[in-house]
Design a protein around this motif. Sequence first.
Motif, PDB file in Angstrom:
ATOM      1  N   GLU A 112       0.838  -1.209   0.000  1.00 39.54           N
ATOM      2  CA  GLU A 112       0.000   0.000   0.000  1.00 39.54           C
ATOM      3  C   GLU A 112       0.872   1.258   0.000  1.00 39.54           C
ATOM      4  OE1 GLU A 112      -2.662  -0.317   3.309  1.00 39.54           O
ATOM      5  OE2 GLU A 112      -3.714  -2.038   2.465  1.00 39.54           O
ATOM      6  N   LYS A 134       2.263   1.719  -3.443  1.00 34.88           N
ATOM      7  CA  LYS A 134       1.239   2.256  -4.339  1.00 34.88           C
ATOM      8  C   LYS A 134       1.049   3.751  -4.109  1.00 34.88           C
ATOM      9  CE  LYS A 134      -1.633  -1.820  -5.129  1.00 34.88           C
ATOM     10  NZ  LYS A 134      -2.954  -2.435  -4.867  1.00 34.88           N
ATOM     11  N   ASP A 135       0.989   4.139  -2.835  1.00 34.17           N
ATOM     12  CA  ASP A 135       0.820   5.555  -2.514  1.00 34.17           C
ATOM     13  C   ASP A 135       1.990   6.386  -3.029  1.00 34.17           C
ATOM     14  OD1 ASP A 135      -1.556   4.964  -1.272  1.00 34.17           O
ATOM     15  OD2 ASP A 135      -0.728   4.983   0.760  1.00 34.17           O
ATOM     16  N   HIS A 174       2.014  10.536 -16.935  1.00 32.63           N
ATOM     17  CA  HIS A 174       0.910  10.583 -17.887  1.00 32.63           C
ATOM     18  C   HIS A 174       0.759  11.999 -18.465  1.00 32.63           C
ATOM     19  CE1 HIS A 174      -2.769   9.275 -19.768  1.00 32.63           C
ATOM     20  NE2 HIS A 174      -3.433  10.287 -19.201  1.00 32.63           N
ATOM     21  N   GLN A 225       2.873   8.420 -11.383  1.00 36.83           N
ATOM     22  CA  GLN A 225       2.181   7.925 -12.573  1.00 36.83           C
ATOM     23  C   GLN A 225       1.381   9.049 -13.221  1.00 36.83           C
ATOM     24  OE1 GLN A 225      -0.096   4.598 -11.035  1.00 36.83           O
ATOM     25  NE2 GLN A 225       1.405   3.122 -11.765  1.00 36.83           N
ATOM     26  N   GLU A 226       0.741   9.823 -12.404  1.00 38.35           N
ATOM     27  CA  GLU A 226      -0.041  10.941 -12.940  1.00 38.35           C
ATOM     28  C   GLU A 226       0.884  11.950 -13.640  1.00 38.35           C
ATOM     29  OE1 GLU A 226      -2.442  12.593  -9.818  1.00 38.35           O
ATOM     30  OE2 GLU A 226      -3.379  10.653  -9.393  1.00 38.35           O
ATOM     31  N   GLU A 253       1.794   6.254  -7.212  1.00 34.74           N
ATOM     32  CA  GLU A 253       0.614   6.826  -7.861  1.00 34.74           C
ATOM     33  C   GLU A 253       0.789   8.290  -8.292  1.00 34.74           C
ATOM     34  OE1 GLU A 253      -4.034   5.980  -7.294  1.00 34.74           O
ATOM     35  OE2 GLU A 253      -2.988   6.746  -5.528  1.00 34.74           O
ATOM     36  N   PRO A 254       1.306   9.194  -7.443  1.00 40.54           N
ATOM     37  CA  PRO A 254       1.493  10.578  -7.908  1.00 40.54           C
ATOM     38  C   PRO A 254       2.461  10.665  -9.089  1.00 40.54           C
ATOM     39  CG  PRO A 254       1.754  10.468  -5.520  1.00 40.54           C
ATOM     40  CD  PRO A 254       1.650   9.071  -6.020  1.00 40.54           C
TER      41      PRO A 254
END
Length: 119
Positions: free
Chosen positions: A85, A88-89, A99, A95-96, A92-93
């Motif tokens: 977890e 992932k936390d 993108h 990944q954005e 995740e930022p």
Amino acid sequence: MVKAKSFVLGLVVGGTVSAAVTLLSAPSSGRTVRDQVKVQGLELKHLLTNLKANGLRLKMQFRESSKEGAVLIKELTQDIRKSVEDWKDTVEPHQENIHKYLEQIETSIKDLEEKVKKQ
């Protein structure tokens, strides 16, 4: 458990057979033989008592080890879940951002293509 019972049964039968053979082939007097049988019987009783005590101790240790192992596995599972977890936390930022950066690159490429077509 079946092996332990077989082992104890083998000890008892072996002790009985050896006592009978000793009585039948004894060159000693009856009193000496009885004393020897008594001593061997006490030794056998002591051996069986020790085997029983060791078996019970082993059973308790196994039970405790199983409980401790279950607790450790549960804690390990929880730690792994928390680590995943957290990962992932953390990811995740990023990944954005990646993108968004890719979208900017695509837009830049389209603009360049249009400029090249115009020339």
